[in-house]
Design an enzyme around this catalytic site. Structure first.
Site, PDB file in Angstrom:
ATOM      1  N   LYS A   1     125.800  51.756  44.469  1.00 27.82           N
ATOM      2  CA  LYS A   1     124.731  51.472  45.880  1.00 27.82           C
ATOM      3  C   LYS A   1     124.987  52.521  47.401  1.00 27.82           C
ATOM      4  CE  LYS A   1     122.269  47.916  43.380  1.00 27.82           C
ATOM      5  NZ  LYS A   1     120.867  48.693  42.917  1.00 27.82           N
TER       6      LYS A   1
ATOM      7  N   HIS B   1     121.798  50.156  31.429  1.00 24.07           N
ATOM      8  CA  HIS B   1     120.899  50.793  31.394  1.00 24.07           C
ATOM      9  C   HIS B   1     122.500  52.133  30.958  1.00 24.07           C
ATOM     10  CE1 HIS B   1     118.607  48.694  33.473  1.00 24.07           C
ATOM     11  NE2 HIS B   1     118.665  48.311  35.016  1.00 24.07           N
TER      12      HIS B   1
HETATM   13  C1  BG6 Z   1     117.966  47.232  38.368  1.00 26.40           C
HETATM   14  C2  BG6 Z   1     119.138  47.416  39.010  1.00 26.40           C
HETATM   15  O1  BG6 Z   1     117.776  46.992  36.432  1.00 26.40           O
HETATM   16  O2  BG6 Z   1     118.122  48.877  38.054  1.00 26.40           O
HETATM   17  C3  BG6 Z   1     119.065  47.473  40.337  1.00 26.40           C
HETATM   18  O3  BG6 Z   1     119.270  46.008  38.640  1.00 26.40           O
HETATM   19  C4  BG6 Z   1     118.663  48.948  40.289  1.00 26.40           C
HETATM   20  O4  BG6 Z   1     119.724  46.920  40.962  1.00 26.40           O
HETATM   21  C5  BG6 Z   1     117.571  49.385  39.429  1.00 26.40           C
HETATM   22  O5  BG6 Z   1     118.648  49.189  41.043  1.00 26.40           O
HETATM   23  C6  BG6 Z   1     117.493  50.677  39.256  1.00 26.40           C
HETATM   24  O6  BG6 Z   1     115.765  51.245  38.585  1.00 26.40           O
HETATM   25  P1  BG6 Z   1     115.227  52.768  39.077  1.00 26.40           P
HETATM   26  O7  BG6 Z   1     114.287  52.627  38.239  1.00 26.40           O
HETATM   27  O8  BG6 Z   1     114.961  52.452  40.608  1.00 26.40           O
HETATM   28  O9  BG6 Z   1     116.372  53.323  38.508  1.00 26.40           O
END
Ligand code: BG6
Length: 481
Positions: free
Chosen positions: A335, A249
């Protein structure tokens, strides 16, 4: 019946389609995909004729009725504000179930053939919401059964574990599908506020001329999460924050923040523009990275004694090209942190404030010269600057201009990230999906770090990481925390 969220334009309804959901009983299907498809249906954005075939290996106890019941519960539990409306029964008529175990997909092939005939669908779309070890066997079986031919594949991260495994995965994918039939999802790119980076930069004359090293001193992308690993110890031990969030991401969003203006806003141009950034990414090493691990992680179920898996990463990233040379990009995510946010901050070069001698100027004048993009759903944009305080002195104080999506626009047509990307994949629009080349390059640039990672430093739950995270960004400061 269509809900009031229906967008009134033509051409938004995809052609008839058959969507096969591998991993139909899994978490992603329950939490995001099925509620998302139902919302698209209510919004008038599903094809007029479609079938959704849930699928899982024969060992999973599930049948057509069970799949409909599961869909009903997931819409009620995880669906948007409207919940399961009276039209759920109509929607449910399009749901069916077919178990399929690799390597023999002959049963699935006839179910897809029947659904194609009923709907007149040319394309079948296969969504791989399955654990990573199942990727290659499922893709291979799709190829061998003939199902892949003329179809589309939607696939979720992890796109490998390192460069070697990413290449292996891409080889398997390309053995069955051509690259333009592959939709690699990064759900961050489905978020309105992330796409708005493109609008902000390329639809305005105010920001883009200053979007470079002549005007910017640093860029931050900060994505703290409050959740712990929530019992997913076994998964997380294999992954860690770098693979889970950064190489996916955050670096993809960085691609949007740092790209050159693309010729067009289509898949080819956007991927080329991102690849241009990724090619200039200086390979990451532990000198530019802090790993953290929250206190209590070692006691989580499924976590190995003495594990060195990182639950937080802060990185100083350099893009060695004309636009960005010398401008550090600071990335942070973790986290069990003190906020649930997703914020990009662009720090402008601060003019000489010496001429304000004798006047009151905030300590960190520089922290006031920022453009702050809150990439949450719905997002906001803030310009922070120094303004004269009223009175006879030339004192200046921090001031802000704020644009809020929710307050400025009607959010009626807003789609959640997965909804947007599912709809795009049904339309056959790959603009917001990732290509093989970019993904392999990001693994390549990550290799020195992954081969020789720093030891994680413990941080308190609810904090913004260990002190070293602040040292990394010095002389600047994180916008959050
Ligand atoms: C996911 C991860 O791709 O994205 C997770 O595996 C993370 O660990 C999540 O919590 C976060 O996504 P969003 O849309 O909740 O910000």
């Amino acid at each position: 019946m269509q809900a009031s969220t229906k967008q009134e334009s033509e051409g938004l309804r995809p052609d008839s389609a058959v969507l096969v959901l591998f991993g139909a009983s899994g978490d992603l299907a329950k939490r995001k995909l099925i509620p998302g498809l139902y919302h698209l249906y209510r919004a008038g954005l599903m094809p007029e004729k479609f079938r959704i075939i849930g699928s899982a290996p024969a060992g999973i106890a599930m049948d057509a009725d069970g799949f409909v019941e599961m869909a009903r519960t997931s819409v009620a539990t995880f669906g948007r504000r409207e919940g399961a409306g009276s039209d759920f029964e109509e929607f449910a008529k399009s749901l069916s179930y077919c178990s399929a175990s690799t390597p023999d997909f002959s049963g699935l092939a006839s179910a897809v053939q029947d659904a194609r005939e009923e709907t007149g669908a040319k394309a079948a779309v296969f969504y791989l919401a399955v654990p990573p070890p199942a990727f290659v066997p499922v893709i291979t079986a799709l190829g061998a059964s003939g199902l892949a031919k003329g179809s589309r594949l939607i696939i979720e991260k992890p796109f490998g574990y390192d460069l070697k495994s990413a290449k292996e995965l891409n080889r398997a994918i390309h053995g069955a599908f051509s690259e333009d039939e592959v939709y690699r999802i990064d759900h961050f790119l489905g978020k309105e506020a992330v796409q708005n980076i493109l609008a902000l930069r390329f639809a305005n004359g105010i920001f883009e001329p200053a979007w470079n090293r002549s005007f910017l001193e640093y860029v931050q992308l900060d994505v703290p999460e409050t959740l712990t690993i929530e019992g997913r110890g076994a998964f997380y031990e294999e992954t860690g924050a770098y693979r889970d969030m950064i190489v996916t991401h955050l670096l993809q969003v960085l691609g949007f923040l740092a790209m050159e203006p693309p010729g067009r806003l289509d898949a080819r141009s956007l991927n080329a523009a991102k690849n241009h950034v990724f090619a200039a990414l200086r390979p990451l090493t532990k000198e530019d990275v802090v790993f953290g691990q929250y206190e209590g992680y070692l006691q989580e179920p499924g976590v190995a004694a003495g594990s060195r898996t990182e639950t937080l990463v802060a990185a100083r990233v350099w893009i060695d090209n004309d636009r960005w040379s010398g401008v550090p990009f600071f990335l942070r995510t973790g986290k069990a942190m003190g906020a649930e946010k997703s914020v990009a901050t662009l720090g402008f070069r601060v003019p000489d404030l010496g001429r304000f001698e004798g006047a009151k100027v905030p300590d960190r004048g520089g922290a006031c010269n920022q453009l702050v993009l809150d990439l949450g759903d719905p997002g906001s944009i803030e310009v922070s600057f120094l303004a004269k305080t009223p009175g006879v002195t030339m004192d200046v104080a921090a001031a802000e201009l704020t644009f809020s999506y929710a307050e400025s626009f009607n959010m009626r047509y807003e789609l959640a990230a997965y909804e947007r990307l599912l709809h795009d994949a049904l339309l056959g629009d790959r603009t917001l999906f990732n290509a093989a080349e970019g993904i392999e390059r990001l693994w390549e640039a990550s290799a020195p770090l992954l081969e020789d990672p720093p030891r994680p430093i413990t941080y308190a739950k609810g904090s913004f990481g260990p002190g070293e995270v602040n040292d990394l960004i010095d002389p600047y400061a994180w916008k959050l925390g």
